[in-house]
Write a protein that holds these residues in place. Structure first.
Motif, PDB file in Angstrom:
ATOM      1  N   GLU A  95      47.684  37.197  40.249  1.00 18.21           N
ATOM      2  CA  GLU A  95      47.466  37.197  41.699  1.00 18.21           C
ATOM      3  C   GLU A  95      46.003  37.393  42.062  1.00 18.21           C
ATOM      4  O   GLU A  95      45.507  36.830  43.038  1.00 18.21           O
ATOM      5  N   ASN A  96      45.274  38.189  41.272  1.00 13.71           N
ATOM      6  CA  ASN A  96      43.843  38.390  41.525  1.00 13.71           C
ATOM      7  C   ASN A  96      43.084  37.070  41.437  1.00 13.71           C
ATOM      8  O   ASN A  96      42.201  36.801  42.258  1.00 13.71           O
ATOM      9  N   ILE A  97      43.453  36.250  40.467  1.00 17.55           N
ATOM     10  CA  ILE A  97      42.775  34.961  40.321  1.00 17.55           C
ATOM     11  C   ILE A  97      43.270  33.968  41.361  1.00 17.55           C
ATOM     12  O   ILE A  97      42.475  33.260  41.991  1.00 17.55           O
ATOM     13  N   GLU A 112      48.084  22.408  42.330  1.00  9.46           N
ATOM     14  CA  GLU A 112      46.814  22.302  41.599  1.00  9.46           C
ATOM     15  C   GLU A 112      46.164  23.669  41.431  1.00  9.46           C
ATOM     16  O   GLU A 112      45.552  23.954  40.393  1.00  9.46           O
ATOM     17  N   LYS A 113      46.299  24.518  42.450  1.00  6.19           N
ATOM     18  CA  LYS A 113      45.751  25.872  42.350  1.00  6.19           C
ATOM     19  C   LYS A 113      46.450  26.645  41.230  1.00  6.19           C
ATOM     20  O   LYS A 113      45.800  27.355  40.454  1.00  6.19           O
ATOM     21  N   LYS A 114      47.762  26.499  41.136  1.00  4.86           N
ATOM     22  CA  LYS A 114      48.516  27.176  40.078  1.00  4.86           C
ATOM     23  C   LYS A 114      48.090  26.676  38.700  1.00  4.86           C
ATOM     24  O   LYS A 114      47.978  27.452  37.749  1.00  4.86           O
ATOM     25  N   GLU A 115      47.825  25.380  38.594  1.00  5.22           N
ATOM     26  CA  GLU A 115      47.367  24.803  37.334  1.00  5.22           C
ATOM     27  C   GLU A 115      46.011  25.376  36.927  1.00  5.22           C
ATOM     28  O   GLU A 115      45.764  25.666  35.753  1.00  5.22           O
ATOM     29  N   LEU A 116      45.131  25.529  37.924  1.00  4.24           N
ATOM     30  CA  LEU A 116      43.813  26.094  37.653  1.00  4.24           C
ATOM     31  C   LEU A 116      43.914  27.524  37.144  1.00  4.24           C
ATOM     32  O   LEU A 116      43.262  27.903  36.170  1.00  4.24           O
ATOM     33  N   VAL A 117      44.738  28.326  37.821  1.00  5.71           N
ATOM     34  CA  VAL A 117      44.904  29.725  37.427  1.00  5.71           C
ATOM     35  C   VAL A 117      45.447  29.805  36.000  1.00  5.71           C
ATOM     36  O   VAL A 117      44.941  30.571  35.163  1.00  5.71           O
ATOM     37  N   GLU A 118      46.462  28.995  35.716  1.00  5.58           N
ATOM     38  CA  GLU A 118      47.051  28.983  34.368  1.00  5.58           C
ATOM     39  C   GLU A 118      46.014  28.559  33.328  1.00  5.58           C
ATOM     40  O   GLU A 118      45.905  29.158  32.256  1.00  5.58           O
ATOM     41  N   LYS A 119      45.253  27.531  33.649  1.00  7.60           N
ATOM     42  CA  LYS A 119      44.234  27.019  32.724  1.00  7.60           C
ATOM     43  C   LYS A 119      43.240  28.100  32.320  1.00  7.60           C
ATOM     44  O   LYS A 119      42.964  28.311  31.126  1.00  7.60           O
TER      45      LYS A 119
END
Length: 271
Positions: A95-97, A112-119
């Protein structure tokens, strides 16, 4: 053409005792994709320069420009990592990211935001710890979270204010490698400016090292080129003659102040 340019910069503050000049006559050209470290004794204005680049401080004289545009305040084109992590304790690592990405990349879809965080969580080896809160992870993991957050918002310039200063040597060394890996994955397009007290850290990470003289009214004393091959391996470069020469040169520059202070101390004692 310089990408990040500081020209004739002075930063001063009004105090009850009058005007205090923190730094003056600072001139620095940084190329796109360059890693530059700023070193010097406490009070020499290292963080002041970083804050001027971030837009949190505005020069009394001179200018700071990025890609030809004058910096007049904070912006998403500059990401900052502090020594104290600056994580929100009521949010998980994930959540912080995500909150930072959600605020900075307003035109990006949620998927796309979720993909970035996971990456970026996977890049710093924190995916398995994504549901933990800051109080449940180590200092090194907190700093990995802060670095992942900074890269995830995709800034053009990454500003690091003694980000590894509170970490033990092994954790610090590991994070140096993680930082360079992430920088390499951007095809070395991100410009990084770092404040540090650690000479070995500065030499290992940097293309150039800015040595400040002592404040108040501090300015740049010298700029050292670090002509060590990349990618860098710590075990290899510490045995290179060029590494030893740069390290000794920087130690000599920083030890000048200690010698002067000792002489002044004994003069006062004798008087």
């Amino acid at each position: 053409m310089s990408y990040l340019k500081i020209e004739n910069m002075e930063i001063s503050f009004n105090t009850p005792k009058g005007r205090f000049v923190a730094v003056k006559d600072v001139n620095l050209d940084i190329a796109k994709g360059e890693i530059v470290s700023i070193i010097g004794h406490s009070g020499c204005g290292k963080s002041t320069i970083l804050n001027a680049i971030s837009g949190m401080l505005y020069p009394a004289k001179g200018t700071v420009t990025l890609a030809g545009k004058q910096i007049k305040g904070p912006g998403p084109d500059r990401g900052i990592v502090f020594q104290n992590y600056s994580l929100l304790p009521w949010l998980t690592v994930y959540e912080n990211i995500f909150q930072a990405v959600d605020a900075a990349l307003v035109l990006t879809s949620k998927a796309e935001k979720k993909e970035l965080v996971e990456k970026y969580l996977k890049m710093v080896n924190l995916w398995e710890h994504r549901e933990k809160f800051p109080k449940q992870i180590s200092g090194g993991m907190k700093q990995r979270t802060a670095i992942a957050r900074a890269f995830a918002i995709n800034p053009d310039v990454l500003l690091l204010d003694e980000p590894f200063g509170a970490l033990d040597a092994l954790t610090k060394g590991s994070l140096h490698i993680e930082l360079l890996k992430m920088w390499n994955l951007t095809q070395r397009s991100k410009t990084i400016v770092m404040v540090t007290h650690d000479i070995e850290e500065a030499v290992f990470l940097s293309d150039r090292i800015v040595v400040m003289n002592n404040g108040p009214a501090a300015t740049i004393r010298e700029i050292e080129e670090v002509n060590l091959p990349r990618p860098r391996n710590k075990k290899d470069i510490v045995n290179m003659e060029e590494y030893k020469i740069i390290r000794e040169r920087l130690l000599s520059l920083l030890m000048d102040k200690v010698e002067i202070d000792e002489k002044d101390f004994f003069k006062e004692k004798a008087a």
